[in-house]
Design an enzyme around this catalytic site. Sequence first.
Site, PDB file in Angstrom:
ATOM      1  N   GLU A  24      64.759  17.934  39.185  1.00 22.46           N
ATOM      2  CA  GLU A  24      64.655  17.467  37.936  1.00 22.46           C
ATOM      3  C   GLU A  24      63.006  17.671  37.666  1.00 22.46           C
ATOM      4  O   GLU A  24      62.072  17.115  38.559  1.00 22.46           O
ATOM      5  CB  GLU A  24      64.817  16.006  37.926  1.00 22.46           C
ATOM      6  CG  GLU A  24      64.706  15.601  36.394  1.00 22.46           C
ATOM      7  CD  GLU A  24      64.911  13.863  36.570  1.00 22.46           C
ATOM      8  OE1 GLU A  24      65.101  13.276  35.495  1.00 22.46           O
ATOM      9  OE2 GLU A  24      65.634  13.369  37.467  1.00 22.46           O
ATOM     10  N   LYS A  93      68.809  16.027  29.147  1.00 23.10           N
ATOM     11  CA  LYS A  93      69.568  14.937  29.846  1.00 23.10           C
ATOM     12  C   LYS A  93      70.053  13.793  28.907  1.00 23.10           C
ATOM     13  O   LYS A  93      69.281  13.476  27.736  1.00 23.10           O
ATOM     14  CB  LYS A  93      68.131  14.217  30.630  1.00 23.10           C
ATOM     15  CG  LYS A  93      68.905  13.163  31.727  1.00 23.10           C
ATOM     16  CD  LYS A  93      67.856  12.857  32.614  1.00 23.10           C
ATOM     17  CE  LYS A  93      68.174  11.777  33.797  1.00 23.10           C
ATOM     18  NZ  LYS A  93      66.958  11.219  34.407  1.00 23.10           N
ATOM     19  N   CYS A 125      70.348  14.115  37.519  1.00 24.06           N
ATOM     20  CA  CYS A 125      69.914  12.784  38.269  1.00 24.06           C
ATOM     21  C   CYS A 125      70.919  11.410  37.545  1.00 24.06           C
ATOM     22  O   CYS A 125      72.087  11.285  37.962  1.00 24.06           O
ATOM     23  CB  CYS A 125      68.454  12.243  38.058  1.00 24.06           C
ATOM     24  SG  CYS A 125      67.926  11.269  39.187  1.00 24.06           S
TER      25      CYS A 125
END
Length: 224
Positions: A24, A93, A125
Amino acid sequence: ENTIKILERARHGLATADIVVFPELANSGYVVSEDLIAQTAQPRHGPYTEALTTVAAEQGGLIASGYCERDGDDFYNSVVLVGPGGPLLNYRKLHLFDAEKDHFTAGDKLPVVNTEFGTIGVCICYDLRFIEVMRILALQGADLVLAPAAWVAGFDAGVPAEGLTRQAEGAIAQANLNQVAVVAVSQVSSAASAGFRMLGGSLALDAFGDVVCGPLSRDEEDSG
């Protein structure tokens, strides 16, 4: 300098693998500062994506990397998947963690893309904490989910000194339940920034949830 290191590692990785995955926000480091985000953000078809595409074209294969994306006045915590011909998928995200909510705009799509290596989906994540993410990707036909991450301590009372983190255990369960292979690649503690303790422990799972690679180092850059 960080981008140069990533490109070198991508060239090395594609010499032996078909797909290379970076963590990330790999090009900028994990940033949640407004100034640093503004300094490091790039458009989807900016220099960073172009450089990754050049390496993919030279070596063959695919590269997935987290990066800080700018689109007009908005910033996104994004992952781009590129092949020799350019970007194949760009994911923003959905579930922003902690201070990310103050600086990034949330995405609104969970795309998949058909490639010569199967149908690939992406999440990032904290998305893995929401079980519907992996399920939606599986229902769209994903054979493989790439999950760049910056796994941090804080959710659990204690973190084991070695072996699997709780985040990795969650990925294993979801790979098994959804029958989808997963590659989760986390920032390590030596790359820590923004006051967070990064846990590393990257791993690759087959569609039965069995670990085929990892967990990798908690502390130092590693590959597998």
